[in-house]
Design an enzyme around this catalytic site. Structure first.
Site, PDB file in Angstrom:
ATOM      1  N   HIS A 157     -10.533  30.902  -8.621  1.00  0.00           N
ATOM      2  CA  HIS A 157     -10.955  30.928 -10.025  1.00  0.00           C
ATOM      3  C   HIS A 157     -12.389  30.426 -10.257  1.00  0.00           C
ATOM      4  CE1 HIS A 157      -6.660  31.291 -11.124  1.00  0.00           C
ATOM      5  NE2 HIS A 157      -6.435  30.308 -10.280  1.00  0.00           N
TER       6      HIS A 157
HETATM    7  C1  BDR Z   1      -7.809  26.560 -13.163  1.00  0.00           C
HETATM    8  O1  BDR Z   1      -6.886  25.473 -13.092  1.00  0.00           O
HETATM    9  C2  BDR Z   1      -7.093  24.739 -11.916  1.00  0.00           C
HETATM   10  O2  BDR Z   1      -5.884  24.583 -11.259  1.00  0.00           O
HETATM   11  C3  BDR Z   1      -8.132  25.476 -11.095  1.00  0.00           C
HETATM   12  O3  BDR Z   1      -8.995  24.540 -10.474  1.00  0.00           O
HETATM   13  C4  BDR Z   1      -8.864  26.308 -12.116  1.00  0.00           C
HETATM   14  O4  BDR Z   1      -9.934  25.597 -12.706  1.00  0.00           O
HETATM   15  C5  BDR Z   1      -7.055  27.851 -13.001  1.00  0.00           C
HETATM   16  O5  BDR Z   1      -6.117  27.984 -14.025  1.00  0.00           O
END
Ligand code: BDR
Ligand code: CA
Length: 311
Positions: free
Chosen positions: A240
């Protein structure tokens, strides 16, 4: 050089985003601010410092931020990232120091001391630090160049609840402040990040870069993809947070559109949902550039070509 502040809750994917920024001469990284999110604040701060060490940058300024959301109890994500937030890695205790100044004070003072529009903020976690900074110093809103945010989801739904993505869900009131602030926002929702998958071939490329950074990145991604592959039934898990930094470096890899985005802060069922008016069915004015597509091969190529330059 682009003046950048990274606000983050590392997290394996946050770590890769920070490494990409540190590997890129286009940025003047003013500081890294940490926040409670994937794991509690003491651990996200340790993790940010370890990443600076890994990149050979113990001179980076790391500021510890808020240890809980503005009004709600903290929700964490050890089920995805492991107990430490960086499970899978084997890095020594950090040498990079933590600065004395609280993260919110740093955000306010550094935005005020740079020319209006000069500072970009990449947010990779819950938006508590920036939300609080805007509450305490509303004048900074018009001085922030842009916020490039990983958060939200619309066509893909949520990942922590049916309707909400983790970063927005953890602190929806802070997210709401930012979406109402009139700061230019670029948003990387799950709709795009779910197209950025850590296939085994891609992990192998990091492992084969020939440096410690590549080795640790391969370990991080091998750990975090286990949970995601099972959940989504995909080959690899979504990477992400590095989408934010990659967008700053190579916006042509991405496509999206200007939309209105409203954060749900009241409903029990859809708390933290990002209500994105993709089809422009409301008369609400656009307040964010919402990304939905990516050249994922181009993205991984950029990442590998940059990370090879680190120790
Ligand atoms: C986001 O939530 C976290 O678990 C990850 O680092 C990312 O920023 C994805 O939903
Ligand atoms: Ca994150």
């Amino acid at each position: 050089m682009q003046k950048l502040i990274i606000d983050t809750d590392p997290g394996q994917d946050d770590a890769v985003a920070i490494l990409l920024a540190l590997a890129s001469p286009e940025f003047d990284l003013l500081g890294i601010t940490t926040v409670a999110g994937n794991v509690p604040l003491d651990l996200t701060t340790i993790n940010a410092r370890k990443i600076c060490d890994l990149a050979g940058r113990p001179d980076c300024l790391v500021f510890a931020g808020q240890d809980r959301p503005l009004v709600r109890p903290l929700v964490t994500a050890e089920h995805v990232h492991g107990r430490t937030g960086l499970d899978g890695t084997d890095m020594p205790p950090p040498q990079t120091p933590v600065q004395d100044m609280p993260a919110v004070d740093f955000l306010i003072s550094s935005i005020r001391e740079h020319p209006a529009g000069a500072v970009t903020i990449a947010t990779l976690g819950p938006l508590t630090n920036l939300g609080l900074a805007l509450q305490q110093a509303p004048d900074i809103a018009s001085r922030i160049g842009q916020v490039v945010m990983m958060g939200g989801g619309f066509f893909e739904g949520g990942n922590i609840t049916v309707a909400a993505e983790f970063n927005i869900y953890v602190d929806p009131e802070a997210a709401d402040i930012i979406f109402r602030s009139e700061i230019p926002i670029v948003m990387m929702p799950l709709d795009v990040t779910h197209k950025v998958l850590t296939h085994q071939k891609r992990i192998d490329r990091f492992a084969g870069l020939g440096n410690e950074t590549g080795r640790q990145v391969a370990k991080m991604l091998s750990f975090s993809e286990r949970f995601d592959e099972k959940k989504y039934g995909t080959d690899g898990g979504p990477l992400h947070d590095p989408c934010t930094i990659a967008w700053l470096l190579a916006p042509k890899l991405f496509s999206g559109r200007h939309c209105n985005v409203v954060i749900e802060t009241r409903s029990e069922l859809t708390l933290g949902m990002t209500v994105i008016d993709w089809w422009r069915v409301s008369d609400r004015a656009p307040n964010a550039h919402v990304i939905r597509d990516i050249d994922d091969d181009g993205f991984f190529d950029l990442l590998a070509r940059r990370l090879v330059g680190l120790p």
